[in-house]
Motif scaffolding. Structure first.
Motif, PDB file in Angstrom:
ATOM      1  N   PHE A  56      -7.008  -8.899  -0.853  1.00  0.00           N
ATOM      2  CA  PHE A  56      -5.727  -9.439  -0.383  1.00  0.00           C
ATOM      3  C   PHE A  56      -5.940 -10.742   0.380  1.00  0.00           C
ATOM      4  O   PHE A  56      -5.251 -11.749   0.120  1.00  0.00           O
ATOM      5  CB  PHE A  56      -5.017  -8.421   0.505  1.00  0.00           C
ATOM      6  N   TYR A 153       3.262 -10.202   6.805  1.00  0.00           N
ATOM      7  CA  TYR A 153       2.651  -9.074   6.099  1.00  0.00           C
ATOM      8  C   TYR A 153       2.138  -8.044   7.101  1.00  0.00           C
ATOM      9  O   TYR A 153       1.605  -8.387   8.157  1.00  0.00           O
ATOM     10  CB  TYR A 153       1.477  -9.534   5.233  1.00  0.00           C
ATOM     11  N   ALA A 198       9.468  -6.057   0.555  1.00  0.00           N
ATOM     12  CA  ALA A 198       8.646  -5.526  -0.533  1.00  0.00           C
ATOM     13  C   ALA A 198       7.551  -4.648   0.052  1.00  0.00           C
ATOM     14  O   ALA A 198       7.158  -4.789   1.218  1.00  0.00           O
ATOM     15  CB  ALA A 198       8.025  -6.658  -1.354  1.00  0.00           C
ATOM     16  N   LYS A 199       7.048  -3.711  -0.769  1.00  0.00           N
ATOM     17  CA  LYS A 199       5.915  -2.881  -0.369  1.00  0.00           C
ATOM     18  C   LYS A 199       5.039  -2.601  -1.581  1.00  0.00           C
ATOM     19  O   LYS A 199       5.509  -2.576  -2.722  1.00  0.00           O
ATOM     20  CB  LYS A 199       6.375  -1.559   0.255  1.00  0.00           C
ATOM     21  N   LYS A 200       3.758  -2.400  -1.322  1.00  0.00           N
ATOM     22  CA  LYS A 200       2.822  -2.080  -2.390  1.00  0.00           C
ATOM     23  C   LYS A 200       1.719  -1.191  -1.828  1.00  0.00           C
ATOM     24  O   LYS A 200       1.078  -1.541  -0.841  1.00  0.00           O
ATOM     25  CB  LYS A 200       2.207  -3.360  -2.972  1.00  0.00           C
ATOM     26  N   GLU A 201       1.526  -0.042  -2.446  1.00  0.00           N
ATOM     27  CA  GLU A 201       0.428   0.821  -2.035  1.00  0.00           C
ATOM     28  C   GLU A 201      -0.873   0.240  -2.580  1.00  0.00           C
ATOM     29  O   GLU A 201      -1.052   0.090  -3.788  1.00  0.00           O
ATOM     30  CB  GLU A 201       0.630   2.245  -2.557  1.00  0.00           C
ATOM     31  N   LEU A 202      -1.785  -0.085  -1.685  1.00  0.00           N
ATOM     32  CA  LEU A 202      -3.052  -0.682  -2.082  1.00  0.00           C
ATOM     33  C   LEU A 202      -4.137   0.356  -2.327  1.00  0.00           C
ATOM     34  O   LEU A 202      -5.045   0.139  -3.132  1.00  0.00           O
ATOM     35  CB  LEU A 202      -3.536  -1.658  -1.009  1.00  0.00           C
ATOM     36  N   ASN A 215      -3.685   6.648   3.286  1.00  0.00           N
ATOM     37  CA  ASN A 215      -2.907   5.664   2.511  1.00  0.00           C
ATOM     38  C   ASN A 215      -2.921   4.315   3.200  1.00  0.00           C
ATOM     39  O   ASN A 215      -2.666   4.213   4.405  1.00  0.00           O
ATOM     40  CB  ASN A 215      -1.456   6.124   2.371  1.00  0.00           C
ATOM     41  N   THR A 217      -0.932   0.715   2.803  1.00  0.00           N
ATOM     42  CA  THR A 217       0.230   0.105   2.182  1.00  0.00           C
ATOM     43  C   THR A 217       0.412  -1.307   2.720  1.00  0.00           C
ATOM     44  O   THR A 217       0.278  -1.553   3.919  1.00  0.00           O
ATOM     45  CB  THR A 217       1.507   0.924   2.448  1.00  0.00           C
ATOM     46  N   TYR A 219       3.090  -4.140   3.367  1.00  0.00           N
ATOM     47  CA  TYR A 219       4.527  -4.425   3.510  1.00  0.00           C
ATOM     48  C   TYR A 219       4.723  -5.918   3.684  1.00  0.00           C
ATOM     49  O   TYR A 219       3.996  -6.560   4.455  1.00  0.00           O
ATOM     50  CB  TYR A 219       5.105  -3.707   4.736  1.00  0.00           C
ATOM     51  N   GLN A 220       5.684  -6.467   2.989  1.00  0.00           N
ATOM     52  CA  GLN A 220       6.102  -7.851   3.225  1.00  0.00           C
ATOM     53  C   GLN A 220       7.413  -7.812   3.984  1.00  0.00           C
ATOM     54  O   GLN A 220       8.392  -7.213   3.533  1.00  0.00           O
ATOM     55  CB  GLN A 220       6.278  -8.628   1.919  1.00  0.00           C
TER      56      GLN A 220
END
Length: 222
Positions: A56, A153, A198-202, A215, A217, A219-220
């Motif tokens: 990232f 972020y 927005a969100k994305k599980e990394l 977990n 995650t 987040y934007q």
């Protein structure tokens, strides 16, 4: 005293609780003055986490600034500094921050001793909050989340129960987490209702069956 009368358990100040955890090695020890627990040292957990976070940070054309809240013994943070324009490690334990300042050196690295629920937080592009909020009460989490809106972020890592669970049951800040109540943190659910774009599980790592999952995650916020 009548044994049937229950005393109300008075919360201990978070700073005192966290200081005791490190002083008494309640998260274990590696024979160094400070140890942030297996989650910060077990290669099975650390290597995949570093892989996704480094990816990232490297995805930007120019290095971005990082604020690491609850940086702990800095076993993980030290592997991220070189990918940042500036890296600020923050923790509530003064002796820990003093130790980190003496033992970790880089031109773009700084450490601050702050109570993240009460104090103003440093400016940065991304904030890392790794297995920190899970130890805090809903009142403290609410105060912290209000400050996290300044970061574009958020990289949030939480230890959650397996399967479905009732989110955000309250606890007293300290060593324990919500898993004992079959609960875990979800900042998008009540009472927090944190707003993001927005969100994305990394990353999601199983912690041996009943121990739950870890977990991470992204987040934007804006």
């Amino acid at each position: 005293m009548n044994p049937k009368i229950k005393r109300n358990k008075k919360p201990w100040p978070t700073k005192d609780a966290m200081t005791q955890i490190y002083e008494q090695h309640l998260w274990g020890t590696n024979h160094k003055p400070f140890y942030s627990g297996e989650g910060s040292h077990n290669p099975t957990l650390v290597k995949p986490y570093l892989h996704v976070v480094q990816a990232f940070l490297k995805s930007f054309k120019a290095p971005i600034s990082v604020c690491d809240l609850g940086c702990g013994d800095f076993n993980i943070g030290k592997e991220l500094v070189k990918y940042s324009q500036k890296y600020i490690g923050v923790d509530i334990v003064e002796s820990l921050i003093d130790y980190n300042t003496k033992h970790f050196k880089a031109s773009n690295l700084a450490f601050l001793c702050l109570d993240i629920a009460k104090d103003d937080l440093p400016k940065a592009d991304v904030v890392i909050v790794r297995q920190v909020l899970q130890h805090l009460s809903n009142t403290e989490i609410t105060a912290i989340l209000k400050k996290l809106t300044q970061y574009k972020y958020i990289l949030l890592t939480e230890h959650l129960p397996n399967g479905t669970f009732a989110p955000n049951k309250d606890i007293i800040s300290g060593q324990g987490i919500r898993n004992k109540k079959q609960s875990g943190l979800n900042i998008l659910k009540p009472p927090f209702n944190f707003q993001i774009v927005a969100k994305k599980e990394l990353l999601s790592m199983d912690l041996d069956g009943k121990k739950g999952v870890l977990n991470t995650t992204l987040y934007q916020v804006f």
